[in-house]
Design a protein around this motif. Sequence first.
Motif, PDB file in Angstrom:
ATOM      1  N   ASP A 197      11.213 -52.540  -5.553  1.00  0.00           N
ATOM      2  CA  ASP A 197       9.955 -53.280  -5.454  1.00  0.00           C
ATOM      3  C   ASP A 197       8.839 -52.383  -4.926  1.00  0.00           C
ATOM      4  N   LYS A 198       9.154 -51.557  -3.935  1.00  0.00           N
ATOM      5  CA  LYS A 198       8.129 -50.697  -3.341  1.00  0.00           C
ATOM      6  C   LYS A 198       7.705 -49.588  -4.301  1.00  0.00           C
ATOM      7  N   VAL A 199       8.641 -49.023  -5.050  1.00  0.00           N
ATOM      8  CA  VAL A 199       8.287 -48.003  -6.038  1.00  0.00           C
ATOM      9  C   VAL A 199       7.382 -48.616  -7.116  1.00  0.00           C
ATOM     10  N   THR A 200       7.722 -49.811  -7.574  1.00  0.00           N
ATOM     11  CA  THR A 200       6.890 -50.501  -8.562  1.00  0.00           C
ATOM     12  C   THR A 200       5.489 -50.740  -8.014  1.00  0.00           C
ATOM     13  N   GLU A 201       5.408 -51.151  -6.762  1.00  0.00           N
ATOM     14  CA  GLU A 201       4.112 -51.383  -6.126  1.00  0.00           C
ATOM     15  C   GLU A 201       3.300 -50.095  -6.039  1.00  0.00           C
ATOM     16  N   ILE A 202       3.951 -48.993  -5.690  1.00  0.00           N
ATOM     17  CA  ILE A 202       3.252 -47.708  -5.574  1.00  0.00           C
ATOM     18  C   ILE A 202       2.716 -47.255  -6.928  1.00  0.00           C
ATOM     19  N   LEU A 203       3.521 -47.359  -7.991  1.00  0.00           N
ATOM     20  CA  LEU A 203       3.051 -46.942  -9.314  1.00  0.00           C
ATOM     21  C   LEU A 203       1.893 -47.820  -9.783  1.00  0.00           C
ATOM     22  N   GLU A 213      13.176 -50.179 -16.712  1.00  0.00           N
ATOM     23  CA  GLU A 213      12.595 -51.443 -16.285  1.00  0.00           C
ATOM     24  C   GLU A 213      11.185 -51.217 -15.723  1.00  0.00           C
ATOM     25  N   LEU A 214      11.009 -50.155 -14.955  1.00  0.00           N
ATOM     26  CA  LEU A 214       9.698 -49.840 -14.402  1.00  0.00           C
ATOM     27  C   LEU A 214       8.686 -49.584 -15.509  1.00  0.00           C
ATOM     28  N   ALA A 215       9.083 -48.792 -16.512  1.00  0.00           N
ATOM     29  CA  ALA A 215       8.176 -48.504 -17.629  1.00  0.00           C
ATOM     30  C   ALA A 215       7.775 -49.789 -18.346  1.00  0.00           C
ATOM     31  N   LYS A 216       8.733 -50.677 -18.564  1.00  0.00           N
ATOM     32  CA  LYS A 216       8.435 -51.945 -19.229  1.00  0.00           C
ATOM     33  C   LYS A 216       7.468 -52.778 -18.400  1.00  0.00           C
ATOM     34  N   ARG A 217       7.686 -52.819 -17.092  1.00  0.00           N
ATOM     35  CA  ARG A 217       6.797 -53.592 -16.208  1.00  0.00           C
ATOM     36  C   ARG A 217       5.361 -53.066 -16.284  1.00  0.00           C
ATOM     37  N   LEU A 218       5.200 -51.755 -16.206  1.00  0.00           N
ATOM     38  CA  LEU A 218       3.860 -51.178 -16.202  1.00  0.00           C
ATOM     39  C   LEU A 218       3.155 -51.423 -17.533  1.00  0.00           C
ATOM     40  N   MET A 219       3.881 -51.281 -18.645  1.00  0.00           N
ATOM     41  CA  MET A 219       3.268 -51.487 -19.956  1.00  0.00           C
ATOM     42  C   MET A 219       2.943 -52.956 -20.204  1.00  0.00           C
ATOM     43  N   VAL A 258       3.729 -38.224 -14.030  1.00  0.00           N
ATOM     44  CA  VAL A 258       3.747 -38.705 -12.646  1.00  0.00           C
ATOM     45  C   VAL A 258       5.101 -38.350 -12.053  1.00  0.00           C
ATOM     46  N   LYS A 259       5.089 -37.433 -11.101  1.00  0.00           N
ATOM     47  CA  LYS A 259       6.333 -36.961 -10.496  1.00  0.00           C
ATOM     48  C   LYS A 259       6.853 -38.006  -9.519  1.00  0.00           C
ATOM     49  N   MET A 260       8.101 -38.454  -9.742  1.00  0.00           N
ATOM     50  CA  MET A 260       8.678 -39.501  -8.897  1.00  0.00           C
ATOM     51  C   MET A 260       9.926 -39.038  -8.156  1.00  0.00           C
ATOM     52  N   SER A 261      10.410 -37.832  -8.466  1.00  0.00           N
ATOM     53  CA  SER A 261      11.678 -37.380  -7.887  1.00  0.00           C
ATOM     54  C   SER A 261      11.626 -37.321  -6.366  1.00  0.00           C
ATOM     55  N   ASP A 262      10.430 -37.064  -5.794  1.00  0.00           N
ATOM     56  CA  ASP A 262      10.327 -36.998  -4.334  1.00  0.00           C
ATOM     57  C   ASP A 262       9.549 -38.173  -3.759  1.00  0.00           C
ATOM     58  N   LEU A 263       9.478 -39.267  -4.515  1.00  0.00           N
ATOM     59  CA  LEU A 263       8.746 -40.437  -4.036  1.00  0.00           C
ATOM     60  C   LEU A 263       9.484 -41.130  -2.900  1.00  0.00           C
ATOM     61  N   ILE A 264      10.830 -41.097  -2.950  1.00  0.00           N
ATOM     62  CA  ILE A 264      11.649 -41.628  -1.862  1.00  0.00           C
ATOM     63  C   ILE A 264      12.272 -40.451  -1.129  1.00  0.00           C
ATOM     64  N   ARG A 301      -5.695 -46.672  -6.288  1.00  0.00           N
ATOM     65  CA  ARG A 301      -5.692 -46.990  -4.862  1.00  0.00           C
ATOM     66  C   ARG A 301      -5.017 -45.907  -4.028  1.00  0.00           C
ATOM     67  N   ILE A 302      -4.028 -45.236  -4.599  1.00  0.00           N
ATOM     68  CA  ILE A 302      -3.269 -44.228  -3.853  1.00  0.00           C
ATOM     69  C   ILE A 302      -3.081 -42.993  -4.720  1.00  0.00           C
ATOM     70  N   SER A 303      -2.481 -41.957  -4.155  1.00  0.00           N
ATOM     71  CA  SER A 303      -2.265 -40.703  -4.861  1.00  0.00           C
ATOM     72  C   SER A 303      -0.781 -40.382  -4.969  1.00  0.00           C
ATOM     73  N   ILE A 304      -0.407 -39.757  -6.079  1.00  0.00           N
ATOM     74  CA  ILE A 304       0.941 -39.261  -6.324  1.00  0.00           C
ATOM     75  C   ILE A 304       0.792 -37.903  -7.006  1.00  0.00           C
ATOM     76  N   VAL A 305       1.764 -37.031  -6.837  1.00  0.00           N
ATOM     77  CA  VAL A 305       1.723 -35.731  -7.508  1.00  0.00           C
ATOM     78  C   VAL A 305       1.782 -35.932  -9.022  1.00  0.00           C
ATOM     79  N   THR A 306       0.829 -35.329  -9.740  1.00  0.00           N
ATOM     80  CA  THR A 306       0.780 -35.467 -11.197  1.00  0.00           C
ATOM     81  C   THR A 306       0.444 -34.129 -11.848  1.00  0.00           C
ATOM     82  N   PHE A 307       0.799 -34.022 -13.126  1.00  0.00           N
ATOM     83  CA  PHE A 307       0.368 -32.927 -13.992  1.00  0.00           C
ATOM     84  C   PHE A 307      -0.263 -33.575 -15.215  1.00  0.00           C
ATOM     85  N   GLY A 308      -1.406 -33.063 -15.657  1.00  0.00           N
ATOM     86  CA  GLY A 308      -2.062 -33.695 -16.787  1.00  0.00           C
ATOM     87  C   GLY A 308      -2.932 -32.739 -17.566  1.00  0.00           C
ATOM     88  N   ASN A 309      -3.684 -33.304 -18.532  1.00  0.00           N
ATOM     89  CA  ASN A 309      -4.598 -32.505 -19.338  1.00  0.00           C
ATOM     90  C   ASN A 309      -5.827 -33.324 -19.681  1.00  0.00           C
TER      91      ASN A 309
END
Length: 277
Positions: free
Chosen positions: A188-194, A249-255, A216-222, A201-209
């Motif tokens: 639930d908390k990971v879903t809330e953070i994403l 499930e997370l991807a489906k929720r966000l989409m 969105v890097k999640m390996s070190d989120l917990i 509202r918040i920041s997460i480590v990302t790589f983009g163009n």
Amino acid sequence: MALHEGVNATTWMGKEPRSCRVTNIHSGWQTGDGSSPMTAEITVVYKPIGCVTFEGSTRYHGWQPMMLARNQAGELCDANGVKLRPDAQPIYVAATSVPVPEVEFANLNFGEFLGETDAPGIPKLKFSEVMATINAGGRFHAYINDSFVASRRQRPDTKIIIANHPSHSGQFTIVNTDTPQIEQILMDKVTEILSEFIEGRISIVTFGNEADILFVKMSDLIMDTTYSDEGFVWSDCLKTYVPITFMEELAKRLMAFYKVECSIVEGDELGLLIKQA
């Protein structure tokens, strides 16, 4: 009752009861003099029990809305209403407050069958494939402070800290190791953070163009900071505490909630590749 409000009451077109629902009716054109018949294209979606999808924040098993089982006291419980043990996994039950009516499809004339296609699943990529996609799309950037929308000027870098010792939370979310149903709490908390990240509202480590594609890097989120016989431990542990099915499930929720497209990035650099839809 409108046709699109119900599911098939009995077996229809080889599909089991309560697995099919009309999701779209597209009417065609008719000549001005009425000499040609009006046509309509009807889309029926098949979702058997076991197919987990989301509409907004609502979880569905097949076409049945689901909710976490809770007793009258609001506590997570088993199928008999008994409060769950701290190490027990929560279960989902049908949301009886949202009935899904039935329609006898066999009594309706749907016209000519045009065909059946499979819906696409959530793409799964390797980190090397993600970086190749990002590098091919324009100027590369790596941020802790990235977003899609008009973000807040102050956005804390956020992580979930698992601890078995007193901790100062600061900008982090602290979850104690003896928290009941810790797996569900963390999901639930990971879903809330994403969600908060997408909303700026918040920041997460990302790589983009420049093409607005973000990894969105999640390996070190917990992060696990528990004490053990070997002393203080600090390690990333997303895959340790959440089930392997969670990323899909997370991807489906966000989409379902945001206008984004998500792909799952597997391996050590676990995360999501997100772009605006």
